[in-house]
Enzyme design. Structure first.
Site, PDB file in Angstrom:
ATOM      1  N   LYS A  38      -5.029 -11.370  -6.052  1.00 18.06           N
ATOM      2  CA  LYS A  38      -6.306 -11.567  -5.356  1.00 18.06           C
ATOM      3  C   LYS A  38      -7.367 -10.605  -5.882  1.00 18.06           C
ATOM      4  O   LYS A  38      -7.030  -9.511  -6.360  1.00 18.06           O
ATOM      5  CB  LYS A  38      -6.120 -11.441  -3.842  1.00 18.06           C
ATOM      6  CG  LYS A  38      -6.003 -10.049  -3.344  1.00 18.06           C
ATOM      7  CD  LYS A  38      -6.227  -9.939  -1.831  1.00 18.06           C
ATOM      8  CE  LYS A  38      -6.166  -8.461  -1.496  1.00 18.06           C
ATOM      9  NZ  LYS A  38      -6.399  -8.040  -0.184  1.00 18.06           N
TER      10      LYS A  38
ATOM     11  N   LYS B  16       0.816  -1.219   0.000  1.00 15.80           N
ATOM     12  CA  LYS B  16       0.000   0.000   0.000  1.00 15.80           C
ATOM     13  C   LYS B  16       0.844   1.261   0.000  1.00 15.80           C
ATOM     14  O   LYS B  16       0.475   2.252  -0.621  1.00 15.80           O
ATOM     15  CB  LYS B  16      -0.937   0.019   1.217  1.00 15.80           C
ATOM     16  CG  LYS B  16      -2.141  -0.888   1.061  1.00 15.80           C
ATOM     17  CD  LYS B  16      -3.256  -0.417   1.965  1.00 15.80           C
ATOM     18  CE  LYS B  16      -4.541  -1.164   1.748  1.00 15.80           C
ATOM     19  NZ  LYS B  16      -5.565  -0.821   2.727  1.00 15.80           N
TER      20      LYS B  16
ATOM     21  N   LYS C 215     -11.066  -4.774  -4.077  1.00 16.41           N
ATOM     22  CA  LYS C 215     -11.883  -3.599  -4.408  1.00 16.41           C
ATOM     23  C   LYS C 215     -11.023  -2.473  -4.958  1.00 16.41           C
ATOM     24  O   LYS C 215     -11.526  -1.542  -5.565  1.00 16.41           O
ATOM     25  CB  LYS C 215     -12.732  -3.142  -3.212  1.00 16.41           C
ATOM     26  CG  LYS C 215     -12.019  -2.973  -1.898  1.00 16.41           C
ATOM     27  CD  LYS C 215     -13.022  -2.790  -0.736  1.00 16.41           C
ATOM     28  CE  LYS C 215     -12.438  -3.275   0.583  1.00 16.41           C
ATOM     29  NZ  LYS C 215     -13.382  -3.533   1.615  1.00 16.41           N
TER      30      LYS C 215
END
Ligand code: TYM
Length: 341
Positions: free
Chosen positions: A202, A119, A205
């Site tokens: 994976k 991130k 969202k």
């Protein structure tokens, strides 16, 4: 102290940082409902708004998404009178213990977290301090309830290992046997639902391609189209699950069907062996629509009454604090922090 000396208690959370995907539903929500129905544990479920704001959230969107996730929990089958359902910021003990754990966890532990690396990326100097400390707050979520079992998808495994490290270090440093070493509950065919565009990533969202995921808000046409266009190899389905080992996209679709139907992938293969994609994909889409359609419908019905959702979250927070406050108080005592008489 082993988990068995504590009240059996499940804790898990979902971030209100966007809509839910089929990965969140199969890897988390559906399994939360199974644990509630098993009736073997007290269940505490949380919309983790304080985690969501570790990256920028538009205030109005955050409010809406918090209610949406709460509605999704209920629509999927979480009963707020049997399980506790609340948003994290309304039970202040979470943030308080989060700070204490920021003083227990080590910088090096945090730096090794793959989620932090993913991130923060190359621009880690610009990332928030909260994003770095994220796993300490997650450990606090779990341990402020003395939770013994934490159902999550595979991507949270490293955070749960860190939770155990924090519990063990606290117990060791203060010479107590106070925090349980919690058990991750990870497994089944949906532990890691993969992207429909790339079987090595994976389903997420935050993927820029909407075609990579099924959203809980997708209608029947969108679901059918996304499965139809899902990447696969050209071969038909083999005669055993074992033979899907090196075919990640194909295996993902079989895993999704199995998880939707609550069956093992081996069992599903007994039925679909030899099928081509032209037959398998429409069947998968149909099962997905049948399962998710009613949940989405119920979610929208609940969202028409936001005050009722807020009431449920408020009541849940009160019950969560009843569990968490004495555990936090005891933690302050152990650490020698003077409390108001
Ligand atoms: P979050 O909000 O990213 O995801 C919520 C849950 O969905 C699971 N999940 C998946 N499972 C299978 N396949 C996928 N593609 C997939 N994508 C997401 C996640 O593993 C998770 O179980 N850090 C957590 C939230 C959290 C938490 C906690 C969880 C905060 N405190 C305490 C458990 C206990 C998170 O970001 O989940």
């Amino acid at each position: 102290m082993t988990a068995s000396s504590f009240t059996p208690r499940v804790f898990s959370g979902i971030q209100p940082s966007g809509g839910l995907t089929l990965g969140n539903y199969l890897g988390a929500l559906k399994r939360f409902v199974d644990m509630q129905e098993a009736n073997t544990h007290e269940c505490v479920f949380c919309v983790v708004d304080l985690h969501a704001i570790t990256v920028w959230q538009d205030p109005e969107a955050l409010t809406r998404q918090t209610r949406e996730i709460a509605a999704a929990f209920i629509a999927a089958g979480i009963d707020p009178s049997r399980s506790i359902l609340f948003n994290q910021s309304q039970a202040p003990e979470h943030a308080q213990l989060g700070w204490l754990f920021s003083c227990v966890a080590r910088m090096g532990w945090m730096r090794r977290m793959t989620q932090w690396k993913d991130k923060a990326g190359k621009n880690s100097e610009e990332a928030s301090l909260g994003l770095f400390a994220y796993p300490a707050l997650m450990a606090a979520d779990i341990l402020v309830h003395h939770a013994t079992h934490v159902p999550v998808g595979e991507d949270q495994k490293q955070h749960l290992e860190l939770t155990s490290d924090i519990a063990a270090k606290f117990n060791h440093d203060y010479g107590v046997d106070f925090f349980p070493i919690t058990e991750p509950v990870i497994g089944g065919p949906a532990a890691r639902v993969m992207s429909l565009r790339d079987g090595t990533k994976k389903m997420s969202k935050s993927d820029p391609s909407d075609m990579s995921r099924i959203n809980l808000s997708d209608d029947a046409d969108a679901i059918a189209q996304k499965f139809r266009k899902a990447r696969t190899d050209p071969e038909p389905l083999p005669d055993s699950y074992e033979n899907l080992k090196d075919r990640p996209e194909a295996r993902n679709l079989v895993d999704i069907l199995a998880a939707l139907q609550g069956r093992t992938p081996e069992d599903v293969m007994g039925e679909v062996a030899g099928q081509g994609w032209g037959q398998f994909k429409p069947h998968l889409a149909e099962v997905a629509v049948e399962t998710m359609g009613p949940i989405t419908g119920e979610m929208n019905r609940l969202l028409a009454d936001p005050e009722e959702i807020d009431r449920i979250l408020g009541e849940g927070a009160q019950r969560a604090s009843e569990i968490a406050a004495p555990i936090l108080d005891r933690t302050f005592d152990i650490m020698g922090i003077v409390r108001r008489a």
